[in-house]
Design a protein around this motif. Structure first.
Motif, PDB file in Angstrom:
ATOM      1  N   ASN A  73       4.432  10.925  15.819  1.00  0.00           N
ATOM      2  CA  ASN A  73       4.101   9.659  16.558  1.00  0.00           C
ATOM      3  C   ASN A  73       4.271   8.652  15.479  1.00  0.00           C
ATOM      4  OD1 ASN A  73       2.749   7.108  17.015  1.00  0.00           O
ATOM      5  ND2 ASN A  73       1.720   8.276  18.819  1.00  0.00           N
ATOM      6  N   ARG A  74       5.720   7.800  15.653  1.00  0.00           N
ATOM      7  CA  ARG A  74       5.877   7.002  14.758  1.00  0.00           C
ATOM      8  C   ARG A  74       4.941   5.733  14.366  1.00  0.00           C
ATOM      9  NH1 ARG A  74      11.623   7.367  13.019  1.00  0.00           N
ATOM     10  NH2 ARG A  74      12.098   9.363  13.569  1.00  0.00           N
ATOM     11  N   GLU A  75       4.266   5.201  15.498  1.00  0.00           N
ATOM     12  CA  GLU A  75       3.458   4.337  15.169  1.00  0.00           C
ATOM     13  C   GLU A  75       2.052   4.534  14.445  1.00  0.00           C
ATOM     14  OE1 GLU A  75       2.417   1.412  18.575  1.00  0.00           O
ATOM     15  OE2 GLU A  75       3.414   2.919  19.743  1.00  0.00           O
ATOM     16  N   VAL A  76       1.595   5.914  14.469  1.00  0.00           N
ATOM     17  CA  VAL A  76       0.712   6.466  13.556  1.00  0.00           C
ATOM     18  C   VAL A  76       1.153   6.287  12.191  1.00  0.00           C
ATOM     19  CG1 VAL A  76      -0.761   8.469  13.385  1.00  0.00           C
ATOM     20  CG2 VAL A  76      -0.273   7.646  15.322  1.00  0.00           C
ATOM     21  N   ILE A  77       2.317   7.160  12.060  1.00  0.00           N
ATOM     22  CA  ILE A  77       2.781   7.221  10.804  1.00  0.00           C
ATOM     23  C   ILE A  77       3.117   5.806  10.004  1.00  0.00           C
ATOM     24  CG2 ILE A  77       4.919   7.712   9.587  1.00  0.00           C
ATOM     25  CD1 ILE A  77       5.291  10.096  11.380  1.00  0.00           C
ATOM     26  N   ALA A  78       3.516   4.844  10.895  1.00  0.00           N
ATOM     27  CA  ALA A  78       3.741   3.488  10.231  1.00  0.00           C
ATOM     28  C   ALA A  78       2.287   2.961   9.706  1.00  0.00           C
ATOM     29  CB  ALA A  78       4.070   2.617  11.403  1.00  0.00           C
ATOM     30  N   ILE A  79       1.237   3.334  10.239  1.00  0.00           N
ATOM     31  CA  ILE A  79      -0.060   3.012   9.906  1.00  0.00           C
ATOM     32  C   ILE A  79      -0.488   3.666   8.653  1.00  0.00           C
ATOM     33  CG2 ILE A  79      -2.463   3.082  10.103  1.00  0.00           C
ATOM     34  CD1 ILE A  79      -2.116   2.678  13.057  1.00  0.00           C
ATOM     35  N   ASN A  80      -0.163   4.704   8.376  1.00  0.00           N
ATOM     36  CA  ASN A  80      -0.223   5.578   7.160  1.00  0.00           C
ATOM     37  C   ASN A  80       0.696   4.871   5.954  1.00  0.00           C
ATOM     38  OD1 ASN A  80       0.988   8.185   5.416  1.00  0.00           O
ATOM     39  ND2 ASN A  80      -1.367   8.164   5.679  1.00  0.00           N
ATOM     40  N   GLN A  81       1.867   4.579   6.371  1.00  0.00           N
ATOM     41  CA  GLN A  81       3.003   4.330   5.349  1.00  0.00           C
ATOM     42  C   GLN A  81       3.014   2.757   5.250  1.00  0.00           C
ATOM     43  OE1 GLN A  81       5.222   6.765   3.835  1.00  0.00           O
ATOM     44  NE2 GLN A  81       3.397   7.790   4.249  1.00  0.00           N
ATOM     45  N   ASP A  82       2.087   1.876   5.766  1.00  0.00           N
ATOM     46  CA  ASP A  82       2.401   0.494   5.763  1.00  0.00           C
ATOM     47  C   ASP A  82       2.349  -0.081   4.421  1.00  0.00           C
ATOM     48  OD1 ASP A  82       1.680  -1.844   7.463  1.00  0.00           O
ATOM     49  OD2 ASP A  82       0.495  -2.098   5.776  1.00  0.00           O
ATOM     50  N   PRO A  83       3.363  -0.849   4.079  1.00  0.00           N
ATOM     51  CA  PRO A  83       3.716  -1.376   3.054  1.00  0.00           C
ATOM     52  C   PRO A  83       2.626  -2.306   2.319  1.00  0.00           C
ATOM     53  CG  PRO A  83       4.947  -2.755   4.647  1.00  0.00           C
ATOM     54  CD  PRO A  83       4.483  -1.585   5.239  1.00  0.00           C
ATOM     55  N   ALA A  84       1.548  -2.502   2.958  1.00  0.00           N
ATOM     56  CA  ALA A  84       0.553  -3.310   2.261  1.00  0.00           C
ATOM     57  C   ALA A  84      -0.348  -2.241   1.092  1.00  0.00           C
ATOM     58  CB  ALA A  84      -0.365  -3.948   3.006  1.00  0.00           C
ATOM     59  N   ARG A  85      -0.157  -0.980   1.707  1.00  0.00           N
ATOM     60  CA  ARG A  85      -0.614   0.328   0.702  1.00  0.00           C
ATOM     61  C   ARG A  85      -2.268   0.165   0.651  1.00  0.00           C
ATOM     62  NH1 ARG A  85       4.156  -1.378  -3.070  1.00  0.00           N
ATOM     63  NH2 ARG A  85       6.260  -0.258  -1.591  1.00  0.00           N
ATOM     64  N   ASN A  86      -2.705  -0.461   1.707  1.00  0.00           N
ATOM     65  CA  ASN A  86      -4.333  -0.243   1.692  1.00  0.00           C
ATOM     66  C   ASN A  86      -5.007   0.998   2.532  1.00  0.00           C
ATOM     67  OD1 ASN A  86      -4.771  -3.105   0.494  1.00  0.00           O
ATOM     68  ND2 ASN A  86      -3.939  -3.893   2.458  1.00  0.00           N
ATOM     69  N   GLN A  87      -5.876   1.488   1.895  1.00  0.00           N
ATOM     70  CA  GLN A  87      -6.701   2.631   2.529  1.00  0.00           C
ATOM     71  C   GLN A  87      -7.558   1.992   3.390  1.00  0.00           C
ATOM     72  OE1 GLN A  87      -8.346   6.008   0.349  1.00  0.00           O
ATOM     73  NE2 GLN A  87     -10.074   5.802   1.536  1.00  0.00           N
ATOM     74  N   GLY A  88      -7.912   2.412   4.409  1.00  0.00           N
ATOM     75  CA  GLY A  88      -8.728   2.087   5.298  1.00  0.00           C
ATOM     76  C   GLY A  88     -10.044   2.172   4.921  1.00  0.00           C
ATOM     77  N   VAL A  89     -11.086   0.840   5.234  1.00  0.00           N
ATOM     78  CA  VAL A  89     -12.364   0.870   4.922  1.00  0.00           C
ATOM     79  C   VAL A  89     -13.363   1.307   5.998  1.00  0.00           C
ATOM     80  CG1 VAL A  89     -14.219  -0.634   3.857  1.00  0.00           C
ATOM     81  CG2 VAL A  89     -11.861  -0.702   3.172  1.00  0.00           C
ATOM     82  N   THR A  90     -14.350   1.776   5.887  1.00  0.00           N
ATOM     83  CA  THR A  90     -15.443   2.244   6.929  1.00  0.00           C
ATOM     84  C   THR A  90     -16.305   0.862   6.971  1.00  0.00           C
ATOM     85  OG1 THR A  90     -15.623   4.505   6.640  1.00  0.00           O
ATOM     86  CG2 THR A  90     -17.375   3.286   7.510  1.00  0.00           C
ATOM     87  N   ILE A  91     -16.363   0.075   8.030  1.00  0.00           N
ATOM     88  CA  ILE A  91     -16.904  -1.149   8.135  1.00  0.00           C
ATOM     89  C   ILE A  91     -18.288  -0.953   9.087  1.00  0.00           C
ATOM     90  CG2 ILE A  91     -15.026  -2.677   7.872  1.00  0.00           C
ATOM     91  CD1 ILE A  91     -14.623  -2.849  10.858  1.00  0.00           C
ATOM     92  N   ALA A  92     -18.473   0.165   9.722  1.00  0.00           N
ATOM     93  CA  ALA A  92     -19.601   0.498  10.640  1.00  0.00           C
ATOM     94  C   ALA A  92     -19.599   2.131  10.786  1.00  0.00           C
ATOM     95  CB  ALA A  92     -19.597  -0.107  11.854  1.00  0.00           C
TER      96      ALA A  92
END
Length: 592
Positions: A342-361
Motif C-alpha cells: 500500500n503506497r499511502e501506508v509506505i509513504a507515511i513510514n518513509q515521510d521525509p520529515a522522518r518523525n516517529q509517531g508519538v502516542t498522544i492518548a
C-alpha cells in the motif's frame, strides 16, 4: 565513548561518523526482506532468488523494498587464516573452484537486479543458530575454532570481507555469542563450543556488562567505517533490547532491536511494538527503533487475518519502524502484497520529515498515535483497538494542534471532513484505522518539540541514577509523557505537550536556523517511585554552545529565549543534589 557522556561539542564533531553514516543511508527506515521468519536456516540461494524476483515482479521493489538480506546459516567454517568459507550447498554461486568461495557473485547478481544485499553475523565467537538450532543441517562444521564464525577477534577482517571484498550493503550483527555460551551450557561442557561467560544476561541487564557490550559494537562500527569510509551501508544491531541498547544503539547503528524476537502472534506483535513506540525521541534520520521484522503473511497475520495484518502494517508505519518482510513471498497470496505494498501506508513510514509517531492518548485497549508529516498542516494518525471487543476511538483536532481538517483513510480511500472538531472511528477487535489528516495549524507558526522528534537527540539521559527495575521499565526521555509513561503534571496541572525526562539529562534540538524563539514551562515532578523530587533544579538552554538561559529554582520556571539563527539548541535539567528525579519541559515549543 558512552552516549551518556557526550557533550554538545562532541556531538557536533562526531555525529556524521557515529550518530548516522556519512553517506545518505537509512535516512528513512530501511525496507526489504529477510528469510529467517519463513525458513530459519533451512534456506537456499534459489529460495532467496525466488523472493528477489517476486519483489521485482510485484512492484514491491519499486515501492522501496530493496534490501534482500541473508540471515544465519550461510557460513561453512572459519579458515586458519581467519577467512570464512561459504556453504556452497546453500549458495552454489559462491563456489569459485580450487576450494575458494565468495559471496561476491551473489551480491553482484542482486545489484544487477537493482536490489541491495544484506548479510548476517554475530558480535561474539558463535552465532544464534549454533546455540538454538541444534538440529539444523546448516551449522558451521569442523573443529571448535573452525566453527567460531562470529566477529569476536575478527572485527576488522570480517568487515573488510563482508562490506569490502563481498560488497554487501547491509549487515545485521546478532549477539547470542555474548549471552548463550556460558560454561554451564551442555554444548560447551561437551567441548562443541568454547566457553564465553555471558556479558549479556537475558532479561537482567543490570547483571551483565552493558558497557562492554556497547564497546564491542563501537569497535565494530569503527571497523565498518574503515571498510566502507563513505558510510554507504546499513548497520543493524541485534541485542533484542538487552544491555540497555535502546539508550546507545543510535550512536552506532542505523537500527537496533528494541525487543525479543517477534512471533507471528497478536500479543507478541503488540509487545514488540510497545518496545519501540515509547521511544520516538531516540529515532530519526539514519537511526531507527527496530521492533523486528513484519510477520504479515504468517500466523495471526496471514491471509485469513486481514484486520490484524493491516493493523501490524499500520503500527510499523506510524512509528517509523524498518519495514523488513518475513514471509515467503514466492508463495504469498495477492492479499499480502496488497497490504505490504500500500503506497499511502509506505509513504507515511518513509515521510521525509522522518518523525516517529508519538502516542498522544492511551486508555486501556485503545491508543492514539500521531505523526507529523513533512507537508505543513499534515499528520498521520493511528487509532488502535488492541483488545478483543469493538471500541470507538476518538481524538480531537485540538489535541492534534489543528483547527480544521479533512481526513483520508489510507486503507479504504474514504475521505471526509471533521465534524465538531473530533475524529471518531468505530473499530472491530484488533483493528487499527490509519488516517492522514490535512488541516490548519491551530497556533500558526508554532510547533511543539513532541511534534518533531526527528529533530531531537538525547545526549545524556540521567538513567544511571535509576534503580535497576525502573531503568529496565522506564524510558528516560519521552515525548508528551513522563519517563514512567504517565502524563506530565506540573503544579497539579496536566500538560499535554512537552518533554518528560530524568534529572541530569540533556537533549539537543536541531533548529537549522529555522526558528525565532524557544518557550517552555519547566519544573520537577512529584514521583513517588523515586521519593521526593529534587529540592532545586538548574535549567540551562544553550544555542550553538552559548548559554542563553540559566535559572536554579525549586518551583516551575518560565523560559522564553530568542533562537534566531541558532543551528543546535541544547536543553539541560540538572539536579543540584545529583539525585534521580523526573522533570518536564512543559509546553516546549518553537516559533518560526
Amino acid at each position: 565513548m558512552h552516549i551518556r557522556q557526550i557533550t554538545l561539542v562532541t556531538l557536533m564533531a562526531t555525529s556524521s561518523a557515529c550518530a548516522q553514516p556519512t553517506g545518505a543511508t537509512a535516512l528513512t527506515p530501511p525496507m526489504g526482506w529477510n528469510p529467517w521468519n519463513a525458513f530459519h536456516t533451512e534456506v537456499s540461494e534459489s529460495k532467496i532468488l525466488a523472493v528477489a524476483e517476486k519483489l521485482k515482479q510485484s512492484g514491491l521493489a519499486d515501492a522501496g523494498y530493496v534490501y534482500v538480506n541473508m540471515d544465519d546459516g550461510w557460513w561453512l567454517r572459519r579458515r586458519a587464516d581467519g577467512g570464512i568459507d561459504v556453504r556452497t550447498s546453500m549458495f552454489p554461486s559462491a563456489d569459485l573452484g580450487n576450494g575458494k568461495t565468495s559471496m561476491r557473485p551473489w551480491v553482484d547478481r542482486l545489484h544487477a537486479m537493482g536490489l541491495m544485499a544484506g548479510i548476517y553475523t554475530d558480535i561474539g565467537r558463535n552465532s544464534c543458530s549454533q546455540a538454538w538450532e541444534a538440529k539444523s543441517p546448516n551449522l558451521p562444521v569442523g573443529s571448535q575454532t573452525e566453527r567460531e564464525i562470529g566477529t569476536y577477534g575478527y572485527q576488522q577482517q570480517d568487515m573488510r570481507l563482508l562490506l569490502g571484498d563481498w560488497n554487501f550493503d547491509y549487515v545485521k550483527i546478532d549477539a547470542c555469542g555474548l549471552a548463550d555460551y556460558g560454561s554451564d551450557k551442555r554444548f560447551v561442557g561437551d567441548g562443541s563450543y568454547r566457553a564465553f561467560e555471558p556479558i549479556m544476561i537475558r532479561n537482567h541487564p543490570e547483571r551483565g556488562d552493558s558497557k562492554e557490550v556497547e564497546a564491542l559494537y563501537a569497535r565494530l562500527k569503527r571497523a565498518l567505517v574503515e571498510a566502507r569510509p563513505l558510510g554507504d551501508y546499513v548497520l543493524s544491531i541485534c541485542t533484542w533490547g538487552e544491555a540497555y541498547v535502546n539508550d546507545w544503539g543510535g550512536h552506532y547503528g542505523n537500527l537496533w532491536r528494541t525487543s525479543a524476537d517477534i512471533r507471528a502472534s497478536w500479543s507478541s506483535m503488540l509487545q514488540n511494538f510497545d518496545s519501540a513506540a515509547s521511544r520516538p525521541l531516540y529515532a530519526g534520520p539514519g537511526h531507527w527503533n527496530d521492533p523486528d521484522m513484519l510477520e504479515i503473511g504468517l500466523g495471526d497475520f496471514d491471509a485469513s487475518h486481514p484486520v490484524e495484518a493491516r493493523a501490524h502494517m499500520s503500527l510499523w508505519a506510524i512509528i517509523s519502524a524498518p519495514l523488513i518482510l518475513g514471509a515467503d513471498l514466492s508463495t504469498a497470496p495477492q492479499s499480502v502484497f496488497d497490504i505490504v505494498g500500500n503506497r499511502e501506508v509506505i509513504a507515511i513510514n518513509q515521510d521525509p520529515a522522518r518523525n516517529q509517531g508519538v502516542t498522544i492518548a492511551r486508555d486501556g485497549d485503545t491508543q492514539v498515535i500521531a505523526k507529523t508529516l513533512a507537508q505543513p498542516g499534515r499528520k498521520a494518525v493511528a487509532l488502535v483497538n488492541r483488545g478483543k471487543s469493538p471500541r470507538t476511538v476518538s481524538v480531537s483536532l485540538a489535541r492534534l494542534n489543528l483547527a480544521s481538517a479533512t481526513v483520508r483513510d489510507v486503507w479504504t480511500g474514504k475521505e471526509s471532513t471533521v465534524d465538531k472538531g473530533v475524529i471518531s472511528v468505530d473499530l472491530a477487535p484488533h483493528e487499527t484505522a490509519l488516517l492522514t489528516v490535512q488541516g490548519k495549524p491551530r497556533r500558526g507558526e508554532v510547533a511543539y518539540l513532541g511534534e518533531m522528534p526527528a529533530r531531537v537527540q538525547v545526549l545524556a539521559d540521567g538513567s544511571d541514577a535509576l534503580p535497576a527495575a525502573l531503568r529496565k521499565a522506564w524510558v528516560p526521555v519521552q515525548a508528551d509523557a513522563a519517563p514512567s509513561g504517565e502524563v506530565l503534571v506540573l503544579d497539579g496541572r496536566r500538560i499535554e505537550n512537552g518533554i518528560g525526562a530524568l534529572a541530569n539529562s540533556r537533549i539537543a534540538v536541531r533548529l537549522d536556523g529555522a526558528f525565532r524563539r524557544f518557550r517552555a514551562t519547566a519544573g520537577a515532578m512529584d514521583t513517588p517511585a523515586l521519593g521526593e523530587k529534587p529540592a532545586t533544579t538548574t535549567w540551562r538552554v544553550y544555542g550553538d554552545g552559548k548559554l542563553l538561559f540559566e535559572r536554579t529554582v525549586a518551583v516551575t520556571t518560565s523560559i522564553d529565549v530568542p533562537v534566531a539563527g541558532v543551528k543546535t539548541l541544547e536543553l539541560a535539567a540538572l539536579s543540584t543534589t545529583g539525585a534521580a528525579g523526573v522533570v518536564a519541559w512543559g509546553q516546549a515549543e518553537l516559533a518560526r
